[in-house]
Design an enzyme around this catalytic site. Structure first.
Site, mmCIF file in Angstrom:
data_model
loop_
_atom_site.group_PDB
_atom_site.id
_atom_site.type_symbol
_atom_site.label_atom_id
_atom_site.label_comp_id
_atom_site.label_asym_id
_atom_site.label_seq_id
_atom_site.Cartn_x
_atom_site.Cartn_y
_atom_site.Cartn_z
ATOM 1 N N TYR A 78 0.856 -1.187 0.000
ATOM 2 C CA TYR A 78 0.000 0.000 0.000
ATOM 3 C C TYR A 78 0.890 1.235 0.000
ATOM 4 O O TYR A 78 1.842 1.316 0.778
ATOM 5 C CB TYR A 78 -0.888 -0.012 1.254
ATOM 6 C CG TYR A 78 -1.815 1.180 1.377
ATOM 7 C CD1 TYR A 78 -2.889 1.344 0.498
ATOM 8 C CD2 TYR A 78 -1.641 2.140 2.373
ATOM 9 C CE1 TYR A 78 -3.755 2.430 0.617
ATOM 10 C CE2 TYR A 78 -2.496 3.225 2.499
ATOM 11 C CZ TYR A 78 -3.558 3.363 1.615
ATOM 12 O OH TYR A 78 -4.409 4.437 1.732
ATOM 13 N N ASP A 132 9.308 2.880 -0.329
ATOM 14 C CA ASP A 132 8.272 3.513 0.476
ATOM 15 C C ASP A 132 8.574 3.174 1.930
ATOM 16 O O ASP A 132 8.273 2.085 2.407
ATOM 17 C CB ASP A 132 6.896 2.998 0.040
ATOM 18 C CG ASP A 132 5.769 3.551 0.914
ATOM 19 O OD1 ASP A 132 6.069 4.176 1.948
ATOM 20 O OD2 ASP A 132 4.601 3.337 0.558
ATOM 21 N N LYS A 181 4.348 8.927 8.942
ATOM 22 C CA LYS A 181 4.269 8.363 10.298
ATOM 23 C C LYS A 181 5.313 8.935 11.267
ATOM 24 O O LYS A 181 5.161 10.065 11.695
ATOM 25 C CB LYS A 181 4.309 6.843 10.219
ATOM 26 C CG LYS A 181 3.152 6.311 9.322
ATOM 27 C CD LYS A 181 3.010 4.844 9.327
ATOM 28 C CE LYS A 181 2.035 4.328 8.294
ATOM 29 N NZ LYS A 181 0.629 4.401 8.640
HETATM 30 C C1 LIG Z 1 3.750 1.901 3.350
HETATM 31 C C2 LIG Z 1 2.742 3.008 3.321
HETATM 32 N N1 LIG Z 1 2.834 3.959 2.380
HETATM 33 C C3 LIG Z 1 1.969 4.975 2.321
HETATM 34 C C4 LIG Z 1 0.939 5.085 3.216
HETATM 35 C C5 LIG Z 1 -0.009 6.225 3.146
HETATM 36 O O1 LIG Z 1 0.211 7.110 4.189
HETATM 37 P P1 LIG Z 1 -0.961 8.080 4.709
HETATM 38 O O2 LIG Z 1 -1.984 7.219 5.357
HETATM 39 O O3 LIG Z 1 -0.250 8.998 5.655
HETATM 40 O O4 LIG Z 1 -1.486 8.799 3.529
HETATM 41 C C6 LIG Z 1 0.794 4.122 4.218
HETATM 42 C C7 LIG Z 1 -0.288 4.211 5.192
HETATM 43 O O5 LIG Z 1 -0.447 3.393 6.069
HETATM 44 C C8 LIG Z 1 1.719 3.055 4.261
HETATM 45 O O6 LIG Z 1 1.628 2.085 5.176
#
Ligand SMILES: Cc1ncc(COP(=O)(O)O)c(C=O)c1O
Length: 428
Positions: free
Chosen positions: A144, A239, A267
């Site tokens: 994700y 990511d 985060k």
């Molecule tokens: C690996 C990863 N990338 C991107 C995101 C997206 O971040 P946000 O929820 O702050 O938009 C998340 C959200 O949990 C994530 O786990």
């Protein structure tokens, strides 16, 4: 434990908020029941609207690595708020956090701050496309990267996996540029790159997946991706929204000693306020507006409260690197304890753990990708989840989420959790 007031509050919320929540996973749809409404939190504990105290293994989905309402962070936010909350003009706080991040994370010269992990990943992909003048991207099923259109793609039926939208509203035109591969399947990535020669701008990956439960990269997988990117002129995007400033000061790049071209954050970097960021070598980052041609912007980007929280959090981690060892140890204690209970009661299980990320799948088989995660027993996970909740232990309400361990958790909290696990599975 009773959760009556949360149930009533959820009903009320559903009248005015779609599904009663502002982010779908909070609705407990995967596990059934209703969400718990939180009133406050301190350290390792949440206090809900029914006055229950819960041991927290979600930690706001990752940011609260030092526990909730961590005093120095709260103080930084309140002190900063008194001076104004947003200016839409540069502040020294932005340079300070950028300098800190560049010093802590290997292999980055410049970093741009945004407001969420979604924005960071979306912008990183645009930058990769602009930099390479190519349009296609490769992502992995089950990873994700936020909810921007290019990522809401699921496997289609082609031999080489062509994506199709997995949400109404994502166009077929967008989907055609996202190619899907299985996590940990290097041969498939190679095949996709060869079938799309000179067309792939980037490969984006969670270097440790946290969105199918926790799934570690197989030995050689990330190294293989690096080599394939080099061979095919594609950029490698790590990511690190979950792994950044959690698995090590320098995140997964440091842990696995692999250099990505663009790294995204979220985060922990915001200390619990809405922050995302993306970073890389100067030659790539300078492709961004206002000096480069790739447009990216944000009214509240670099917000002073968010930067103050982030600076304090990063400084704490930079000054006390023992925190990483400590949280890894706590996670290991949890792992070994839960494993012993599950074994004692002959419950098929796979526990995956990397650093302070951990998850339990009710499956005898190794969980290495989305398909193997999905093959585990959802029914057992739901029983497990509700069993823990009844004992005042709050884990992610989905088997497809990692747990995040905070440094505020005590051995006593962990042992209480292990005992609860034993009690729950003894009844199966
Ligand atoms: C690996 C990863 N990338 C991107 C995101 C997206 O971040 P946000 O929820 O702050 O938009 C998340 C959200 O949990 C994530 O786990």
């Amino acid at each position: 434990m009773q959760y009556k007031r949360s149930s009533a509050l959820f009903k009320e919320a559903q009248d005015v908020i779609p599904g009663g929540v502002n982010s779908p996973v909070r609705a407990f749809k995967g596990v059934g029941g209703h969400p718990i409404f939180i009133n406050s939190a301190k350290g390792a504990y949440l206090f809900d609207e029914d006055n229950n105290q819960l041991i927290d293994y979600i930690n706001s989905w990752g940011p609260m690595i030092l526990g909730h309402a961590y005093h120095p962070v709260v103080e930084a936010i309140t002190d900063t708020a008194k001076k104004g909350t947003s200016f839409g003009a540069p502040t020294v706080l932005e340079t300070e956090i950028a300098q800190l991040a560049v010093a802590m994370v290997p292999n980055i010269d410049k970093i741009r701050f945004v407001n969420s992990g979604t924005e960071a990943c979306m912008s990183a992909v645009r930058l990769a496309r602009g930099y390479t003048s190519r349009e296609k991207i490769i992502k992995f099923a089950g990873c994700y990267h936020g909810h921007s259109d290019s990522f809401l793609i699921q496997a289609g039926s082609g031999a080489i996996t062509l994506g199709v939208p997995n949400s109404p509203g994502v166009t077929a035109g967008t989907a055609k540029d996202t190619l899907l591969a299985q996590y940990n399947n290097l041969a498939q990535v190679k095949e996709i790159l060869e079938a799309n020669k000179n067309e792939v701008a980037c490969i984006i990956i969670e270097p440790v997946a946290g969105n199918m439960g926790c799934i570690p990269p197989a030995p050689g997988f990330l190294e293989g991706l690096r080599a394939l990117c080099d061979e095919h002129g594609a950029l490698l995007i790590f990511d690190e929204v979950m792994t950044g400033f959690r698995l090590a000061k320098g995140g997964a790049q440091e842990l696995f000693n692999i250099k990505a071209d663009i790294i995204t954050f979220g985060k922990v970097i915001g200390g619990g306020l809405p922050v995302g960021a993306f970073a890389g070598r100067a030659e790539i980052m300078d492709y961004l507006a206002p000096i480069g041609p790739v447009y990216q912007a944000g009214t509240l980007s670099g917000n002073p409260l968010a930067m103050a929280a982030g600076i304090t959090m990063l400084k704490e981690l930079n000054d006390n690197p023992d925190v990483f060892t400590a949280i890894n140890k706590k996670t290991e204690r949890l792992h070994l304890g839960m494993e012993a209970e599950l074994k004692k009661h002959n419950i098929p299980h796979t526990i995956n753990r990397v650093g302070s990320m951990i998850s339990v799948h009710f499956s005898d088989d190794p969980v290495v990708d989305f398909a193997s995660a999905a093959a585990a027993s959802g029914e057992r996970f739901n029983l497990f989840f509700h069993g823990l909740l009844a004992e005042g232990i709050y884990i992610a309400p989905s088997a497809f989420e990692t747990w995040f361990i905070s440094n505020a958790l005590t051995d006593a909290d962990i042992d209480k959790t292990i005992t609860a696990v034993g009690k729950i599975v003894a009844a199966w």
